[in-house]
Motif scaffolding. Structure first.
Motif, PDB file in Angstrom:
ATOM      1  N   ARG A  90     -24.924  14.281  18.091  1.00 11.09           N
ATOM      2  CA  ARG A  90     -26.116  12.745  18.981  1.00 11.09           C
ATOM      3  C   ARG A  90     -27.215  13.767  19.932  1.00 11.09           C
ATOM      4  N   ARG A  91     -25.672  13.874  20.916  1.00  9.04           N
ATOM      5  CA  ARG A  91     -26.537  13.496  22.423  1.00  9.04           C
ATOM      6  C   ARG A  91     -25.955  15.412  22.927  1.00  9.04           C
ATOM      7  N   LEU A  92     -27.272  15.284  23.149  1.00  9.62           N
ATOM      8  CA  LEU A  92     -27.796  17.196  24.623  1.00  9.62           C
ATOM      9  C   LEU A  92     -27.843  17.312  25.696  1.00  9.62           C
ATOM     10  N   LEU A 127     -39.802  11.332  29.973  1.00 10.52           N
ATOM     11  CA  LEU A 127     -38.338  12.559  28.627  1.00 10.52           C
ATOM     12  C   LEU A 127     -36.851  11.756  28.382  1.00 10.52           C
ATOM     13  N   ALA A 128     -36.324  12.220  29.427  1.00 12.07           N
ATOM     14  CA  ALA A 128     -34.807  12.189  29.226  1.00 12.07           C
ATOM     15  C   ALA A 128     -34.278  10.231  29.340  1.00 12.07           C
ATOM     16  N   ASP A 129     -33.273  10.422  28.065  1.00 13.14           N
ATOM     17  CA  ASP A 129     -32.471   9.498  27.506  1.00 13.14           C
ATOM     18  C   ASP A 129     -31.898   8.727  29.232  1.00 13.14           C
ATOM     19  N   THR A 149     -31.690  12.086  23.295  1.00 14.00           N
ATOM     20  CA  THR A 149     -30.856  12.032  21.498  1.00 14.00           C
ATOM     21  C   THR A 149     -30.937  13.632  21.043  1.00 14.00           C
ATOM     22  N   ALA A 150     -29.901  14.128  20.205  1.00 12.87           N
ATOM     23  CA  ALA A 150     -30.505  15.166  19.598  1.00 12.87           C
ATOM     24  C   ALA A 150     -30.776  14.775  18.767  1.00 12.87           C
TER      25      ALA A 150
END
Length: 152
Positions: A90-92, A127-129, A149-150
């Motif tokens: 779920r996360r990158l 772009l980044a969370d 979020t992947a």
């Protein structure tokens, strides 16, 4: 300079994870041409991990901006890039380690509409969370990281 490719997490804020994760690390010389190599490497790895196209595109752009910033604004001879995907996919997390002596938290720079550069961190913020920077435990400078979020 010694860049290490550790098997343990950095001392920067870590991803929450519920299961084993995937990691991929690669180093590059701090040259302008390295941004393209970083983009290609990240694109290939994330496709191999079968991440959605939007996530891949955002990650490639983030890596390009972070690599370019390290090359242009630090006195690094090498950079180290890390990709970490949580076990639940779920996360990158993207990390870019450099040898720079620039401040850990880059200063805000306001760019005019006619300027051709200076928008890299604005793109990262958009772009980044989440994103941030800290002293690197893997290089002699700092690490700038971003999380995406992947899989929604």
């Amino acid at each position: 300079m010694t860049l290490s490719t550790p098997s343990v997490p950095a001392s920067t804020p870590a991803l929450r994870q519920a299961a084993p994760r995937r990691e991929y690390w690669f180093g590059l010389p701090a040259l302008r041409t390295s941004a393209k190599s970083a983009r290609d490497t990240v694109r290939d790895r994330l496709r191999a991990w079968q991440l959605p196209g939007d996530t891949c595109c955002d990650a490639v752009l983030l890596v390009s901006e972070l690599t370019t910033n390290a090359v242009l604004h630090t006195a690094s001879s090498h950079v180290l890039c890390g990709l970490t995907l949580t076990g639940d996919e779920r996360r990158l997390r993207i990390e870019l380690h450099d040898e720079g002596t620039t401040p850990v938290r880059p200063s805000e720079r306001h760019v005019g509409p006619d300027e051709e550069s200076g928008r890299g961190l604005l793109l990262v913020r958009q772009l980044a969370d989440s994103w941030g920077s800290a002293r690197s435990t893997r290089a002699e400078g700092k690490v700038v990281w971003a999380e995406l979020t992947a899989h929604p």
